[in-house]
Write a protein that holds these residues in place. Sequence first.
Motif, PDB file in Angstrom:
ATOM      1  N   THR A  10      58.234  94.111   7.713  1.00 44.88           N
ATOM      2  CA  THR A  10      59.612  94.271   7.282  1.00 44.88           C
ATOM      3  C   THR A  10      60.569  93.584   8.248  1.00 44.88           C
ATOM      4  OG1 THR A  10      59.077  96.351   6.200  1.00 44.88           O
ATOM      5  CG2 THR A  10      61.385  95.960   6.689  1.00 44.88           C
ATOM      6  N   ARG A  11      60.290  93.662   9.542  1.00 42.53           N
ATOM      7  CA  ARG A  11      61.114  92.960  10.528  1.00 42.53           C
ATOM      8  C   ARG A  11      61.063  91.453  10.299  1.00 42.53           C
ATOM      9  NH1 ARG A  11      61.809  95.821  16.066  1.00 42.53           N
ATOM     10  NH2 ARG A  11      61.286  97.962  15.581  1.00 42.53           N
ATOM     11  N   LEU A  12      59.850  90.921  10.041  1.00 42.14           N
ATOM     12  CA  LEU A  12      59.710  89.484   9.764  1.00 42.14           C
ATOM     13  C   LEU A  12      60.463  89.097   8.489  1.00 42.14           C
ATOM     14  CD1 LEU A  12      55.960  88.695  10.511  1.00 42.14           C
ATOM     15  CD2 LEU A  12      57.944  87.898  11.764  1.00 42.14           C
ATOM     16  N   ARG A  13      60.312  89.880   7.441  1.00 44.91           N
ATOM     17  CA  ARG A  13      60.950  89.608   6.163  1.00 44.91           C
ATOM     18  C   ARG A  13      62.474  89.622   6.305  1.00 44.91           C
ATOM     19  NH1 ARG A  13      59.605  93.994   3.576  1.00 44.91           N
ATOM     20  NH2 ARG A  13      57.434  93.365   3.416  1.00 44.91           N
ATOM     21  N   ASN A  14      63.006  90.635   6.986  1.00 41.95           N
ATOM     22  CA  ASN A  14      64.454  90.760   7.141  1.00 41.95           C
ATOM     23  C   ASN A  14      65.026  89.646   8.014  1.00 41.95           C
ATOM     24  OD1 ASN A  14      64.440  93.036   5.561  1.00 41.95           O
ATOM     25  ND2 ASN A  14      64.526  94.466   7.261  1.00 41.95           N
ATOM     26  N   ALA A  15      64.351  89.318   9.120  1.00 43.65           N
ATOM     27  CA  ALA A  15      64.837  88.255   9.999  1.00 43.65           C
ATOM     28  C   ALA A  15      64.808  86.912   9.288  1.00 43.65           C
ATOM     29  CB  ALA A  15      63.997  88.201  11.265  1.00 43.65           C
ATOM     30  N   SER A  16      63.790  86.694   8.470  1.00 36.71           N
ATOM     31  CA  SER A  16      63.675  85.450   7.729  1.00 36.71           C
ATOM     32  C   SER A  16      64.789  85.325   6.700  1.00 36.71           C
ATOM     33  CB  SER A  16      62.311  85.400   7.048  1.00 36.71           C
ATOM     34  OG  SER A  16      62.179  84.250   6.289  1.00 36.71           O
ATOM     35  N   THR A  73      58.449  83.030   2.096  1.00 38.63           N
ATOM     36  CA  THR A  73      59.247  83.455   0.948  1.00 38.63           C
ATOM     37  C   THR A  73      58.884  84.860   0.502  1.00 38.63           C
ATOM     38  OG1 THR A  73      57.694  82.393  -0.552  1.00 38.63           O
ATOM     39  CG2 THR A  73      59.612  81.119   0.107  1.00 38.63           C
ATOM     40  N   GLY A  74      57.708  85.332   0.879  1.00 41.62           N
ATOM     41  CA  GLY A  74      57.309  86.682   0.513  1.00 41.62           C
ATOM     42  C   GLY A  74      56.234  87.240   1.419  1.00 41.62           C
ATOM     43  N   LEU A  75      56.378  88.523   1.736  1.00 43.12           N
ATOM     44  CA  LEU A  75      55.394  89.285   2.507  1.00 43.12           C
ATOM     45  C   LEU A  75      55.214  90.609   1.799  1.00 43.12           C
ATOM     46  CD1 LEU A  75      56.596  88.973   6.209  1.00 43.12           C
ATOM     47  CD2 LEU A  75      54.368  88.357   5.390  1.00 43.12           C
ATOM     48  N   LYS A  76      53.985  91.001   1.577  1.00 49.29           N
ATOM     49  CA  LYS A  76      53.761  92.279   0.912  1.00 49.29           C
ATOM     50  C   LYS A  76      52.640  93.034   1.610  1.00 49.29           C
ATOM     51  CE  LYS A  76      52.877  94.512  -3.439  1.00 49.29           C
ATOM     52  NZ  LYS A  76      52.244  94.410  -4.731  1.00 49.29           N
ATOM     53  N   ARG A  77      52.902  94.273   1.970  1.00 48.05           N
ATOM     54  CA  ARG A  77      51.891  95.148   2.570  1.00 48.05           C
ATOM     55  C   ARG A  77      51.047  95.698   1.434  1.00 48.05           C
ATOM     56  NH1 ARG A  77      48.440  97.182   6.148  1.00 48.05           N
ATOM     57  NH2 ARG A  77      49.006  99.110   7.171  1.00 48.05           N
ATOM     58  N   GLU A  78      49.759  95.434   1.462  1.00 48.82           N
ATOM     59  CA  GLU A  78      48.877  95.858   0.374  1.00 48.82           C
ATOM     60  C   GLU A  78      48.233  97.209   0.655  1.00 48.82           C
ATOM     61  OE1 GLU A  78      48.697  94.377  -2.460  1.00 48.82           O
ATOM     62  OE2 GLU A  78      49.746  92.537  -1.928  1.00 48.82           O
ATOM     63  N   THR A 128      49.643  90.281   1.987  1.00 50.40           N
ATOM     64  CA  THR A 128      49.645  88.957   1.361  1.00 50.40           C
ATOM     65  C   THR A 128      50.913  88.242   1.785  1.00 50.40           C
ATOM     66  OG1 THR A 128      50.616  89.882  -0.642  1.00 50.40           O
ATOM     67  CG2 THR A 128      48.243  89.606  -0.629  1.00 50.40           C
ATOM     68  N   VAL A 129      50.802  86.930   1.978  1.00 48.61           N
ATOM     69  CA  VAL A 129      51.932  86.098   2.425  1.00 48.61           C
ATOM     70  C   VAL A 129      52.012  84.882   1.519  1.00 48.61           C
ATOM     71  CG1 VAL A 129      52.944  84.886   4.391  1.00 48.61           C
ATOM     72  CG2 VAL A 129      51.376  86.783   4.790  1.00 48.61           C
ATOM     73  N   TRP A 130      53.232  84.535   1.119  1.00 44.84           N
ATOM     74  CA  TRP A 130      53.433  83.303   0.368  1.00 44.84           C
ATOM     75  C   TRP A 130      54.759  82.690   0.699  1.00 44.84           C
ATOM     76  CZ3 TRP A 130      53.608  88.144  -1.616  1.00 44.84           C
ATOM     77  CH2 TRP A 130      54.765  88.553  -2.264  1.00 44.84           C
TER      78      TRP A 130
END
Length: 130
Positions: A10-16, A73-78, A128-130
């Motif tokens: 979430t930190r990576l996603r928000n900073a990005s 563009t997307g990070l999802k915790r599975e 997953t990362v995309w």
Amino acid sequence: MTDPISDFLTRLRNASKAGQSQCVAPHSKMKESLATILKAEGFVRDVTTGTDERGHKTLVVALKYVDNTPVITGLKRESTPGRRVYFSYTDLPRVLNGLGMAIVSTSKGLMKDQDARRNKLGGELVCTVW
């Protein structure tokens, strides 16, 4: 904090999304290996460790942008603490038909989905990362 990996993602996603140049998170071996996989695949620029003002070890991730657009563009915790998700190497999912990647926790450590298939190792699908 019940799920530190989810917090890191979430930190990576928000900073990005906010256009920050770097992201700082508390350090752990799993987060560091996850960040080094992202660096090896070209999703982030650099991964370093440091300390904060109280002396705790931190993980500093320099984010990567192309024409002011974030590479991530997307990070999802599975797999979550309440619902663990495991796959054999034959059933590992393809992310965006091969354009993204899945990170799997195997008996040999964290690795991307292609390496897990190549080494015939299944395990817990972390994200997953995309």
